[in-house]
Motif scaffolding. Structure first.
Motif, PDB file in Angstrom:
ATOM      1  N   SER A 175      27.857 -72.507  83.490  1.00 11.74           N
ATOM      2  CA  SER A 175      29.298 -72.571  83.285  1.00 11.74           C
ATOM      3  C   SER A 175      29.696 -73.841  82.534  1.00 11.74           C
ATOM      4  N   ALA A 176      29.097 -74.968  82.925  1.00  6.10           N
ATOM      5  CA  ALA A 176      29.404 -76.246  82.269  1.00  6.10           C
ATOM      6  C   ALA A 176      28.944 -76.226  80.824  1.00  6.10           C
ATOM      7  N   ARG A 177      27.774 -75.633  80.593  1.00  8.10           N
ATOM      8  CA  ARG A 177      27.263 -75.543  79.219  1.00  8.10           C
ATOM      9  C   ARG A 177      28.211 -74.739  78.333  1.00  8.10           C
ATOM     10  N   LEU A 178      28.655 -73.591  78.817  1.00  3.67           N
ATOM     11  CA  LEU A 178      29.548 -72.747  78.017  1.00  3.67           C
ATOM     12  C   LEU A 178      30.872 -73.451  77.737  1.00  3.67           C
ATOM     13  N   GLU A 179      31.375 -74.170  78.741  1.00  2.00           N
ATOM     14  CA  GLU A 179      32.634 -74.899  78.571  1.00  2.00           C
ATOM     15  C   GLU A 179      32.508 -75.967  77.490  1.00  2.00           C
ATOM     16  N   GLU A 180      31.415 -76.737  77.538  1.00  2.00           N
ATOM     17  CA  GLU A 180      31.200 -77.794  76.550  1.00  2.00           C
ATOM     18  C   GLU A 180      30.939 -77.201  75.160  1.00  2.00           C
ATOM     19  N   GLN A 181      30.235 -76.071  75.111  1.00  2.00           N
ATOM     20  CA  GLN A 181      29.948 -75.438  73.827  1.00  2.00           C
ATOM     21  C   GLN A 181      31.223 -74.968  73.143  1.00  2.00           C
ATOM     22  N   LEU A 182      32.113 -74.371  73.923  1.00  2.33           N
ATOM     23  CA  LEU A 182      33.375 -73.911  73.351  1.00  2.33           C
ATOM     24  C   LEU A 182      34.179 -75.073  72.787  1.00  2.33           C
TER      25      LEU A 182
ATOM     26  N   ASN B  81      25.714 -83.774  67.708  1.00  4.41           N
ATOM     27  CA  ASN B  81      26.466 -83.519  68.940  1.00  4.41           C
ATOM     28  C   ASN B  81      25.903 -82.313  69.690  1.00  4.41           C
ATOM     29  N   ALA B  82      25.597 -81.246  68.940  1.00  6.73           N
ATOM     30  CA  ALA B  82      25.039 -80.035  69.554  1.00  6.73           C
ATOM     31  C   ALA B  82      23.694 -80.340  70.208  1.00  6.73           C
ATOM     32  N   GLY B  83      22.884 -81.169  69.545  1.00  5.04           N
ATOM     33  CA  GLY B  83      21.590 -81.543  70.110  1.00  5.04           C
ATOM     34  C   GLY B  83      21.733 -82.347  71.387  1.00  5.04           C
ATOM     35  N   GLU B  84      22.702 -83.263  71.420  1.00  4.95           N
ATOM     36  CA  GLU B  84      22.927 -84.062  72.620  1.00  4.95           C
ATOM     37  C   GLU B  84      23.379 -83.171  73.777  1.00  4.95           C
ATOM     38  N   LEU B  85      24.207 -82.187  73.466  1.00  7.42           N
ATOM     39  CA  LEU B  85      24.662 -81.253  74.496  1.00  7.42           C
ATOM     40  C   LEU B  85      23.473 -80.485  75.064  1.00  7.42           C
TER      41      LEU B  85
END
Length: 363
Positions: A26-33, A50-54
């Motif tokens: 859930s946290a991953r999807l929230e940050e990705q959006l 930024n995407a790599g750090e996520l």
């Protein structure tokens, strides 16, 4: 938005505090959006970082959860040091937001069969947790759940040396996967030591029959840019993606593979395409304008990869890898794509000439 501002904005606190696989997904999807919403206003180099750090934050937290679960189930803490590493686009720090799994484990020194038993369980569990967090399994099975990519340092060295001696198509493919290894979490010394050893193994002089660069070149030129002799972009002819362009196999991978070959040829140990290109430019291995064109083509490939359509099923994102034909109709996108493909096609002509020269030399 600048890179520094974006990095400050995305703290990943919800990812790092996730206590279950479900909360992590859930946290991953929230940050990705949130990150995806900044795609059009951020330079691709910065956005990709930024995407790599996520993704690194998610993978690191998955490893923490894995360790916690095994402790709670009575298996205890890891009986030896370990490093969780990434390969593929994650190893090169070139992930999209919906990249699949490409990872492995390096296991340090430990006594007894319980070390192997523990990390066999750890590797399988970690892969399961990553899938629960939204990462599809690797189609090539390059994952911690596969014993081929989960070894002690000593076994890793023996495996790399074996691949180096054989240099068949599959062995070279494995070596090139290993060349992209990058540390994610755990004992970074294990990763650093194995990277140095890998580079030393690559540098071994085994004569014409054991020339690694030549073997990599043979594998590399199998994948060519999707541009025909008339300079037209080659799209899918049939199936669900008829009329779409395969960014991954038509542009991105041919470019990445060609740059990786040049890195092997010139003894460059960097794992990312961007770092490899920077080193090639510094070494002046080719005219600057040519390498600059390669760099621009790479940034185009990165951007188009994150513009491809993707699928979402039960919280799992997976890329189709295709740039839809609706985008291909846009004049600027067509121009950029043809320009990038033209650069890659020129690279491959050069590599093919180099292979023909090498083959004549060995006769």
């Amino acid at each position: 938005m600048s890179y520094e501002t974006a990095a400050d904005h995305v703290s990943f606190q919800t990812i790092r505090s996730a206590s279950t696989p479900e909360l992590l997904r859930s946290a991953r999807l929230e940050e990705q959006l949130s990150l995806f919403g900044r795609f059009s206003s951020t330079k691709i180099e910065e956005w990709n970082r930024n995407a790599g750090e996520l993704q690194d934050a998610v993978m690191s937290q998955a490893a923490i959860l894995c360790q916690r679960q095994l402790i709670e189930e009575g298996f205890g803490s890891p009986p030896a040091a370990y490093a969780f590493v990434a390969y593929g686009s994650a190893g090169r720090n070139e992930q999209t937001l919906w990249s699949d799994q490409d990872n492995g484990l390096i296991i340090g020194k430990g006594d007894g069969p319980e070390v192997k038993a523990y990390f066999d369980r750890f590797g399988v569990r970690l892969s399961q947790l990553l899938e629960q967090a939204g990462y599809p399994p690797c189609p090539g099975n390059v994952m911690t759940s596969n014993p081929l990519w989960r070894k002690s340092t000593e076994d890793w060295i023996r495996q790399l040396e074996s691949w180096r001696e054989q240099l068949g198509w599959e062995q070279v493919r494995y070596l090139m996967i290993a060349a992209d290894m990058r540390h994610i979490s755990g004992d970074s010394k294990l990763t650093g030591e194995l990277r140095r050893t890998t580079h030393e193994i690559f540098e071994q002089d085994s004569g014409p029959e054991g020339n690694l660069a030549a073997a990599v070149l043979r594998n590399t030129i199998r994948h060519k840019a999707a541009l025909n002799v008339l300079g037209q972009v080659i799209t899918e002819q049939t199936g669900d993606h008829a009329g779409d362009f395969d960014v991954k196999y038509g542009l991105y991978l041919p470019l990445v593979n060609a740059v990786r070959y040049l890195a092997v040829e010139y003894g460059i140990s960097a794992s990312s395409t961007q770092e490899r290109l920077a080193r090639l430019i510094k070494l002046e291995v080719a005219p600057y304008r040519w390498l600059e064109s390669c760099q621009n083509a790479f940034y185009t490939a990165l951007r188009f990869r994150s513009m491809t359509s993707y699928l979402e099923e039960d919280g799992t994102l997976s890329e189709t890898g295709y740039l839809p034909q609706s985008m291909l109709k846009q004049k600027e996108i067509r121009r950029e794509l043809r320009e990038a493909l033209g650069t890659v096609k020129l690279m491959y002509r050069t590599l093919q000439r180099q292979q023909r020269y090498a083959e004549r030399k060995w006769l």
